[in-house]
Scaffold this motif. Structure first.
Motif, short mmCIF file in Angstrom:
data_model
loop_
_atom_site.label_atom_id
_atom_site.label_comp_id
_atom_site.label_asym_id
_atom_site.label_seq_id
_atom_site.Cartn_x
_atom_site.Cartn_y
_atom_site.Cartn_z
N CYS A 45 0.81 -1.22 0.00
CA CYS A 45 0.00 0.00 0.00
C CYS A 45 0.84 1.26 0.00
O CYS A 45 0.72 2.07 -0.90
N VAL A 46 1.69 1.42 1.03
CA VAL A 46 2.27 2.72 1.26
C VAL A 46 3.68 2.60 1.81
O VAL A 46 3.99 1.68 2.52
N THR A 94 -2.38 1.94 10.72
CA THR A 94 -2.42 1.42 9.35
C THR A 94 -3.50 0.35 9.22
O THR A 94 -3.83 -0.34 10.19
N SER A 140 -1.88 5.29 7.35
CA SER A 140 -1.03 4.93 6.21
C SER A 140 -1.65 3.90 5.27
O SER A 140 -1.03 2.92 4.89
N GLY A 141 -2.89 4.13 4.87
CA GLY A 141 -3.45 3.31 3.80
C GLY A 141 -4.45 2.26 4.25
O GLY A 141 -4.50 1.86 5.40
N ASP A 142 -5.25 1.81 3.28
CA ASP A 142 -6.39 0.92 3.55
C ASP A 142 -7.24 1.51 4.67
O ASP A 142 -7.52 0.88 5.68
N PRO A 195 -3.81 6.95 0.68
CA PRO A 195 -4.66 5.80 0.35
C PRO A 195 -3.87 4.50 0.25
O PRO A 195 -2.65 4.50 0.03
N GLY A 196 -4.60 3.39 0.40
CA GLY A 196 -4.04 2.07 0.17
C GLY A 196 -4.75 1.40 -1.00
O GLY A 196 -5.62 1.99 -1.64
N ASP A 220 -8.70 1.46 -1.19
CA ASP A 220 -9.46 2.69 -1.00
C ASP A 220 -10.04 3.35 -2.25
O ASP A 220 -10.98 4.13 -2.13
N ASP A 248 2.29 7.48 -2.05
CA ASP A 248 1.20 6.66 -2.57
C ASP A 248 1.80 5.65 -3.54
O ASP A 248 2.13 5.98 -4.68
N SER A 262 0.21 2.68 -4.28
CA SER A 262 -0.84 1.76 -4.72
C SER A 262 -1.09 1.89 -6.22
O SER A 262 -0.90 2.95 -6.81
#
Length: 246
Positions: free
Chosen positions: A20-21, A60, A113-115, A146-147, A150, A211, A213
């Motif tokens: 993700c990140v 996260t 930090s994402g998802d 974003p992850g 998302d 980012d 992703s």
């Protein structure tokens, strides 16, 4: 929620960091990286800034799900027990706990930090931002990235009885608008090819939010792409960002 002694909150540990990140922390006060004589701060102010500790948390894979998207029925129970969603019934309570804990402990900032959401449901994003606004009203800044769950997620679903129903997801442009107050408005610089950005989180501390992703082909594939990458243009932007920080 457990707190580590270094005041970093981890809700879920990623097994593959590039899924993700990637987060990079840039300190502007490293020895040899900045001439204090040319700084806008005088020597006394700089010493005070360097000595002052900064408390922050990292959360996260919150995978927040709007409680209005599920009725607790068979479809939802099957989804929860059949995969990696066993905490989803407590999603709303966990978000409330984060708001409460932030009010009690008052970290300077929190990084998500994402998802952020379960599968990128629009209403999940909307409800999550309401909680993040409450955290900021308490005096803690929030930064998000974003992850792979998302954006543009064709798996965005609501649950009713024994059925899973399609629900709205969001785009990258939607994300920037919805989370404008949580990093993007404060950005010192933004990458043109991704949702990466830089913020000044504290005196002499910048955060480079990356980012990594891949989501632009999700609708075509029919599922969220889970592998991550950093484009060459983003790497070039990162290089320029490090020079800017120095």
């Amino acid at each position: 929620m457990n707190f580590s002694t270094d005041k970093v909150l981890i809700l879920h540990k990623k097994t593959i960091i590039f899924s993700c990140v990637v987060l990079f922390f840039l300190s502007l006060a490293l020895t040899g990286c900045k001439d204090t004589k040319s700084s806008n701060l005088n020597a006394m102010e700089l010493d005070q800034a360097e000595l002052k500790p900064v408390s922050f948390w990292v959360a996260t894979d919150t995978h927040f799900l709007d409680k209005d998207l599920q009725d607790g029925g068979q479809a939802f129970q099957t989804y929860v027990t059949g995969g990696d969603g066993k905490m989803l019934p407590y999603s709303d309570k966990m978000a409330e706990a984060l708001v409460y804990d932030a009010e009690q402990k008052k970290p300077a900032f929190i990084i998500l930090s994402g998802d952020l959401t379960n599968n990128g449901e629009r209403s999940s994003h909307q409800k999550l931002t309401e909680n993040l606004k409450r955290i900021e009203q308490q005096g803690t800044t929030v930064y998000v990235i974003p992850g792979n769950h998302d954006l543009f997620n064709p798996w965005a679903r609501s649950f009713s009885g024994d059925k899973q129903l399609l629900t709205d997801s969001i785009t990258d442009k939607d994300f920037v608008k919805m989370y404008a107050d949580f990093g993007y408005k404060e950005a010192v610089s933004r990458d043109k090819e991704s949702l990466s950005y830089i913020v000044k989180a504290a005196p002499n501390l910048w955060i480079l939010m990356i980012d990594s992703s891949q989501y632009l082909n999700n609708k075509k594939y029919g599922f969220p792409q889970t592998d991550g990458r950093i484009a060459s243009s983003t790497l070039s932007w990162m290089d320029e960002s490090v020079k800017l920080a120095a």
